[in-house]
Design a protein around this motif. Structure first.
Motif, PDB file in Angstrom:
ATOM      1  N   SER A  89      28.008  35.697  42.198  1.00 29.92           N
ATOM      2  CA  SER A  89      27.137  35.664  43.378  1.00 29.92           C
ATOM      3  C   SER A  89      27.541  34.558  44.354  1.00 29.92           C
ATOM      4  N   ARG A  90      28.161  33.502  43.850  1.00 22.59           N
ATOM      5  CA  ARG A  90      28.598  32.397  44.723  1.00 22.59           C
ATOM      6  C   ARG A  90      30.004  32.610  45.276  1.00 22.59           C
ATOM      7  N   ALA A  91      30.783  33.481  44.644  1.00 19.41           N
ATOM      8  CA  ALA A  91      32.182  33.653  45.035  1.00 19.41           C
ATOM      9  C   ALA A  91      32.317  34.582  46.234  1.00 19.41           C
ATOM     10  N   ALA A  92      33.322  34.313  47.018  1.00 23.44           N
ATOM     11  CA  ALA A  92      33.640  35.196  48.144  1.00 23.44           C
ATOM     12  C   ALA A  92      34.652  36.217  47.639  1.00 23.44           C
ATOM     13  N   LEU A  93      34.139  37.391  47.239  1.00 20.63           N
ATOM     14  CA  LEU A  93      34.995  38.446  46.703  1.00 20.63           C
ATOM     15  C   LEU A  93      34.907  39.689  47.569  1.00 20.63           C
ATOM     16  N   SER A  94      35.987  40.396  47.627  1.00 18.52           N
ATOM     17  CA  SER A  94      36.041  41.649  48.371  1.00 18.52           C
ATOM     18  C   SER A  94      36.286  42.775  47.373  1.00 18.52           C
ATOM     19  N   VAL A  95      35.478  43.838  47.464  1.00 19.24           N
ATOM     20  CA  VAL A  95      35.603  44.963  46.532  1.00 19.24           C
ATOM     21  C   VAL A  95      36.046  46.189  47.314  1.00 19.24           C
ATOM     22  N   ARG A  96      37.089  46.826  46.831  1.00 16.08           N
ATOM     23  CA  ARG A  96      37.608  48.044  47.460  1.00 16.08           C
ATOM     24  C   ARG A  96      37.822  49.103  46.389  1.00 16.08           C
ATOM     25  N   VAL A  97      37.700  50.338  46.819  1.00 14.37           N
ATOM     26  CA  VAL A  97      38.033  51.461  45.947  1.00 14.37           C
ATOM     27  C   VAL A  97      39.421  51.922  46.341  1.00 14.37           C
ATOM     28  N   GLU A  98      40.301  51.977  45.337  1.00  8.84           N
ATOM     29  CA  GLU A  98      41.658  52.458  45.565  1.00  8.84           C
ATOM     30  C   GLU A  98      41.853  53.705  44.726  1.00  8.84           C
ATOM     31  N   SER A  99      42.668  54.587  45.203  1.00  4.79           N
ATOM     32  CA  SER A  99      42.927  55.815  44.472  1.00  4.79           C
ATOM     33  C   SER A  99      44.312  55.717  43.842  1.00  4.79           C
ATOM     34  N   VAL A 100      44.351  55.793  42.543  1.00  3.89           N
ATOM     35  CA  VAL A 100      45.607  55.768  41.802  1.00  3.89           C
ATOM     36  C   VAL A 100      45.742  57.122  41.129  1.00  3.89           C
ATOM     37  N   GLU A 101      46.701  57.940  41.629  1.00  6.05           N
ATOM     38  CA  GLU A 101      46.900  59.296  41.116  1.00  6.05           C
ATOM     39  C   GLU A 101      45.593  60.073  41.127  1.00  6.05           C
ATOM     40  N   THR A 109      39.291  41.506  45.056  1.00  6.74           N
ATOM     41  CA  THR A 109      40.213  40.469  45.505  1.00  6.74           C
ATOM     42  C   THR A 109      39.394  39.302  46.055  1.00  6.74           C
ATOM     43  N   PRO A 110      39.957  38.104  46.013  1.00  8.85           N
ATOM     44  CA  PRO A 110      39.232  36.973  46.599  1.00  8.85           C
ATOM     45  C   PRO A 110      39.236  37.099  48.115  1.00  8.85           C
ATOM     46  N   ALA A 111      38.137  36.753  48.732  1.00 10.73           N
ATOM     47  CA  ALA A 111      38.031  36.791  50.192  1.00 10.73           C
ATOM     48  C   ALA A 111      38.345  35.435  50.804  1.00 10.73           C
ATOM     49  N   LEU A 120      37.992  34.489  39.502  1.00 14.99           N
ATOM     50  CA  LEU A 120      36.830  35.376  39.387  1.00 14.99           C
ATOM     51  C   LEU A 120      37.177  36.814  39.763  1.00 14.99           C
ATOM     52  N   ALA A 121      38.072  37.000  40.716  1.00 13.61           N
ATOM     53  CA  ALA A 121      38.528  38.358  41.055  1.00 13.61           C
ATOM     54  C   ALA A 121      39.262  38.973  39.869  1.00 13.61           C
ATOM     55  N   ILE A 122      40.083  38.193  39.201  1.00 10.54           N
ATOM     56  CA  ILE A 122      40.800  38.684  38.025  1.00 10.54           C
ATOM     57  C   ILE A 122      39.804  39.062  36.925  1.00 10.54           C
ATOM     58  N   VAL A 123      38.808  38.206  36.705  1.00  5.93           N
ATOM     59  CA  VAL A 123      37.792  38.483  35.682  1.00  5.93           C
ATOM     60  C   VAL A 123      37.022  39.756  36.030  1.00  5.93           C
ATOM     61  N   ALA A 124      36.627  39.909  37.298  1.00  8.61           N
ATOM     62  CA  ALA A 124      35.887  41.107  37.713  1.00  8.61           C
ATOM     63  C   ALA A 124      36.720  42.367  37.484  1.00  8.61           C
ATOM     64  N   ASN A 125      38.010  42.311  37.810  1.00 15.53           N
ATOM     65  CA  ASN A 125      38.887  43.464  37.573  1.00 15.53           C
ATOM     66  C   ASN A 125      39.044  43.736  36.081  1.00 15.53           C
ATOM     67  N   ALA A 126      39.106  42.680  35.282  1.00 12.97           N
ATOM     68  CA  ALA A 126      39.225  42.859  33.828  1.00 12.97           C
ATOM     69  C   ALA A 126      37.951  43.462  33.247  1.00 12.97           C
TER      70      ALA A 126
END
Length: 189
Positions: A89-101, A109-111, A120-126
């Motif tokens: 909630s404190r981090a500046a993160l950007s969330v996108r939907v990407e299409s892979v196949e 990604t960090p903003a 935190l972006a890496i953790v969120a993706n994990a």
């Protein structure tokens, strides 16, 4: 500490390395913390920890708190989700939907340029991919490792000692449990 077969996949390895800046080496059993040195030395930061530079807002205090909360949440499904949610909630993160196949996938990604945001972006993706639950800490020495086992049941950093004077957390735990069971049986006889 051994690192064989403990590395996390992709960028999650940088989170594992960050968590392991605090450790209890098996040989000495004395807590060590390399983060203060890494924060004060940009060259050591780059060579030992991350190519991603530390931002001026990434204070030692903030990094220590993040490391502690990440360590606590390793391997737990939601035991420490409150701490992670607070960081998100404190981090500046950007969330996108990407299409892979033709399969949609979230990409966080960090903003901003902070190292905290990067981690935190890496953790969120994990978490989104399910890989986070396989990043665990050893029950004995607290070393962070990635569980590559098929059923994700690994509990210790290692089962075999890494040399003539080495310690193996898994072996020590199993021997201790065996001795406890043997003593309990002896007391009931």
């Amino acid at each position: 500490m051994q690192t064989h077969n403990q590395a996390a996949p992709g960028e999650l390895e940088s989170v594992r390395r960050f968590i392991n800046t605090w450790s209890i080496p098996n040989q000495t059993r004395i807590e060590t913390d390399s983060l203060p040195l890494l924060v004060s030395d940009p060259d050591a930061w780059r060579s030992d920890l991350s190519l991603h530079p530390r931002h001026h807002s990434d204070s030692l205090h903030k990094l220590l708190a993040l490391r502690s909360d990440l360590r606590k949440s390793c391997g737990s499904s939601d035991a420490n989700s409150k701490q992670l949610n607070a960081w998100f909630s404190r981090a500046a993160l950007s969330v996108r939907v990407e299409s892979v196949e033709a399969v949609p996938k979230l990409n966080v990604t960090p903003a901003d340029e902070t190292y905290v945001g990067h981690l935190l972006a890496i953790v969120a993706n994990a978490i989104a991919s399910g890989a986070w639950s396989r990043l665990k800490t050893c029950d004995d020495c607290q070393w962070a490792f990635y569980d590559h086992t098929r059923n994700a049941s690994k509990r210790w950093c290692g089962m075999t000692k890494g040399g003539p004077n080495g310690r193996a957390c898994g072996t020590i735990a199993k021997v201790s449990a065996f001795r406890s069971r043997k003593a309990a049986r002896a007391n009931t006889d």
